[in-house]
Write a protein that holds these residues in place. Structure first.
Motif, PDB file in Angstrom:
ATOM      1  N   PRO A   1      43.206  49.595  44.300  1.00 31.15           N
ATOM      2  CA  PRO A   1      42.295  50.684  43.957  1.00 31.15           C
ATOM      3  C   PRO A   1      40.912  50.195  43.534  1.00 31.15           C
ATOM      4  N   GLY A   2      39.909  50.688  44.239  1.00 28.99           N
ATOM      5  CA  GLY A   2      38.528  50.345  43.923  1.00 28.99           C
ATOM      6  C   GLY A   2      38.115  48.962  44.368  1.00 28.99           C
ATOM      7  N   VAL A   3      38.992  48.243  45.078  1.00 28.02           N
ATOM      8  CA  VAL A   3      38.677  46.874  45.506  1.00 28.02           C
ATOM      9  C   VAL A   3      38.773  46.767  47.028  1.00 28.02           C
ATOM     10  N   THR A   4      39.982  46.701  47.550  1.00 26.01           N
ATOM     11  CA  THR A   4      40.143  46.535  48.998  1.00 26.01           C
ATOM     12  C   THR A   4      40.171  47.853  49.756  1.00 26.01           C
ATOM     13  N   ASP A   5      40.356  48.964  49.035  1.00 23.46           N
ATOM     14  CA  ASP A   5      40.508  50.255  49.715  1.00 23.46           C
ATOM     15  C   ASP A   5      39.186  50.988  49.939  1.00 23.46           C
ATOM     16  N   SER A   6      38.069  50.329  49.666  1.00 23.65           N
ATOM     17  CA  SER A   6      36.774  50.996  49.847  1.00 23.65           C
ATOM     18  C   SER A   6      36.513  51.263  51.326  1.00 23.65           C
ATOM     19  N   GLU A   7      35.732  52.295  51.598  1.00 21.49           N
ATOM     20  CA  GLU A   7      35.384  52.603  52.987  1.00 21.49           C
ATOM     21  C   GLU A   7      34.655  51.431  53.623  1.00 21.49           C
ATOM     22  N   GLU A   8      33.829  50.732  52.834  1.00 20.17           N
ATOM     23  CA  GLU A   8      33.063  49.595  53.360  1.00 20.17           C
ATOM     24  C   GLU A   8      33.996  48.475  53.803  1.00 20.17           C
ATOM     25  N   ASN A   9      35.006  48.150  52.973  1.00 18.80           N
ATOM     26  CA  ASN A   9      35.907  47.056  53.323  1.00 18.80           C
ATOM     27  C   ASN A   9      36.804  47.411  54.501  1.00 18.80           C
ATOM     28  N   LEU A  10      37.299  48.641  54.525  1.00 14.05           N
ATOM     29  CA  LEU A  10      38.166  49.045  55.632  1.00 14.05           C
ATOM     30  C   LEU A  10      37.389  49.073  56.944  1.00 14.05           C
ATOM     31  N   GLN A  11      36.147  49.551  56.901  1.00 17.03           N
ATOM     32  CA  GLN A  11      35.344  49.565  58.120  1.00 17.03           C
ATOM     33  C   GLN A  11      35.005  48.142  58.569  1.00 17.03           C
ATOM     34  N   ALA A  12      34.662  47.283  57.614  1.00 16.98           N
ATOM     35  CA  ALA A  12      34.337  45.901  57.951  1.00 16.98           C
ATOM     36  C   ALA A  12      35.554  45.178  58.536  1.00 16.98           C
ATOM     37  N   THR A  13      36.746  45.486  58.019  1.00 16.30           N
ATOM     38  CA  THR A  13      37.964  44.881  58.542  1.00 16.30           C
ATOM     39  C   THR A  13      38.232  45.355  59.961  1.00 16.30           C
ATOM     40  N   ALA A  14      38.070  46.660  60.182  1.00 14.82           N
ATOM     41  CA  ALA A  14      38.260  47.205  61.532  1.00 14.82           C
ATOM     42  C   ALA A  14      37.299  46.550  62.519  1.00 14.82           C
ATOM     43  N   ASP A  15      36.045  46.414  62.131  1.00 11.96           N
ATOM     44  CA  ASP A  15      35.050  45.781  63.009  1.00 11.96           C
ATOM     45  C   ASP A  15      35.401  44.319  63.287  1.00 11.96           C
ATOM     46  N   PHE A  16      36.000  43.650  62.298  1.00 13.01           N
ATOM     47  CA  PHE A  16      36.307  42.227  62.420  1.00 13.01           C
ATOM     48  C   PHE A  16      37.493  41.964  63.350  1.00 13.01           C
ATOM     49  N   VAL A  17      38.459  42.878  63.383  1.00 13.61           N
ATOM     50  CA  VAL A  17      39.681  42.615  64.150  1.00 13.61           C
ATOM     51  C   VAL A  17      39.720  43.303  65.506  1.00 13.61           C
TER      52      VAL A  17
ATOM     53  N   PHE B   1      39.881  52.669  61.468  1.00 11.95           N
ATOM     54  CA  PHE B   1      40.652  52.025  62.525  1.00 11.95           C
ATOM     55  C   PHE B   1      40.859  52.957  63.713  1.00 11.95           C
ATOM     56  N   GLU B   2      41.086  54.219  63.411  1.00 11.41           N
ATOM     57  CA  GLU B   2      41.321  55.174  64.492  1.00 11.41           C
ATOM     58  C   GLU B   2      40.095  55.349  65.371  1.00 11.41           C
ATOM     59  N   ARG B   3      38.913  55.272  64.779  1.00 13.69           N
ATOM     60  CA  ARG B   3      37.686  55.410  65.573  1.00 13.69           C
ATOM     61  C   ARG B   3      37.573  54.293  66.613  1.00 13.69           C
ATOM     62  N   LEU B   4      38.143  53.123  66.290  1.00 12.37           N
ATOM     63  CA  LEU B   4      38.084  51.988  67.208  1.00 12.37           C
ATOM     64  C   LEU B   4      39.371  51.830  68.013  1.00 12.37           C
ATOM     65  N   HIS B   5      40.243  52.837  67.906  1.00 17.77           N
ATOM     66  CA  HIS B   5      41.498  52.869  68.661  1.00 17.77           C
ATOM     67  C   HIS B   5      42.397  51.671  68.334  1.00 17.77           C
ATOM     68  N   ILE B   6      42.398  51.297  67.051  1.00 18.08           N
ATOM     69  CA  ILE B   6      43.273  50.236  66.566  1.00 18.08           C
ATOM     70  C   ILE B   6      44.533  50.881  66.005  1.00 18.08           C
TER      71      ILE B   6
END
Length: 257
Positions: free
Chosen positions: A179-195, A241-246
């Protein structure tokens, strides 16, 4: 014949890879995640957990042969439904030579590696190339945030993910939602972009926060003082993730908890 230190062997698990599995938890971890729920895995050495029910030594030494014998005894049951053996931790790659030697002595069982990716490339390749599946944790994409909350930067982790794609072993990205660390929109989006688009990626699993994380620290004479609000509501939005079809799953709807 090499020896290694194991802190637990759990039989007939169903959340550590496909099918029915035996999970071997190796002792020692190079990370110090602020949310770690297995503090007994951090030290590479055996240690004592003390409770009202008495003392318990955590950490047992096995030779690669003795551990392989234990695992091979269950092969007929495990293989029947496409299951096998999972090496987890701690960080199993801290004992990569030992794990590699154990795998060499297994039969035709499916082998899964559950790793943070924080290991020298030689160790990562040595074990990774012998596995059928890798669970690969990506906690925080920001190097600064990763250093702050895990004690190490993530440059080696990112390089090993690239190596994993190159060697062609299928993998699942796992993100523990803190909570408040890895679940941020910024981190989830950055992870999706990375993988996105990486060869071998099967899906992303989001793992809800374990609110019992601090329960075992006192048994080891340590304190658990998370630098975040445990009671903050988790962000479980899958849109990045869904936006990138992951393919993406929340634990409980996937086969990994």
């Amino acid at each position: 014949m090499l020896a290694g230190i194991v802190f637990d062997i759990r039989e007939f698990t169903v959340h550590d890879g496909p099918g029915l599995r035996t999970t071997v938890f190796m002792k020692g971890c190079p990370l110090r995640c602020a949310w770690c729920h297995n503090p007994e895995a951090l030290s590479p050495c055996p240690e004592t957990m003390r409770s009202a029910n008495g003392d318990r030594l955590v950490g047992k030494t096995y030779t690669s042969e003795s551990l392989a014998v234990i695992l091979n005894r269950q092969s007929s049951i495990l293989c029947r439904g496409g299951g096998g053996v999972t090496f987890s931790g701690g960080e199993p790659l801290l004992q990569s030579d030992f794990v590699s030697e154990v795998i060499d002595q297994l039969g035709e069982m499916h082998v899964t590696l559950d790793t943070s990716g924080q290991a020298p490339m030689r160790q990562f390749q040595l074990v990774g190339e012998k596995c059928d599946l890798v669970y690969f944790d990506l906690k925080l994409i920001s190097p600064e945030m990763h250093l702050r909350f895990t004690g190490v930067d993530n440059s080696l982790i990112h390089k090993n993910l690239e190596t994993l794609s190159e060697i062609g072993v299928p993998f699942v990205i796992r993100i523990p939602l803190i909570p408040g660390v890895t679940d941020s929109e910024e981190n989830l989006q950055a992870t999706a972009d990375f993988v996105v688009g990486r060869k071998g990626l099967l899906r992303v699993d989001l793992l809800p926060y374990n609110r019992a994380a601090g329960g075992k620290y006192s048994l080891l004479g340590r304190n658990f003082s998370p630098p975040y609000d445990e009671n903050r509501r988790l962000n479980t939005d899958l849109a990045a993730f869904e936006r990138l079809h992951i393919p993406v799953h929340l634990a409980g709807t996937a086969n990994r908890q």
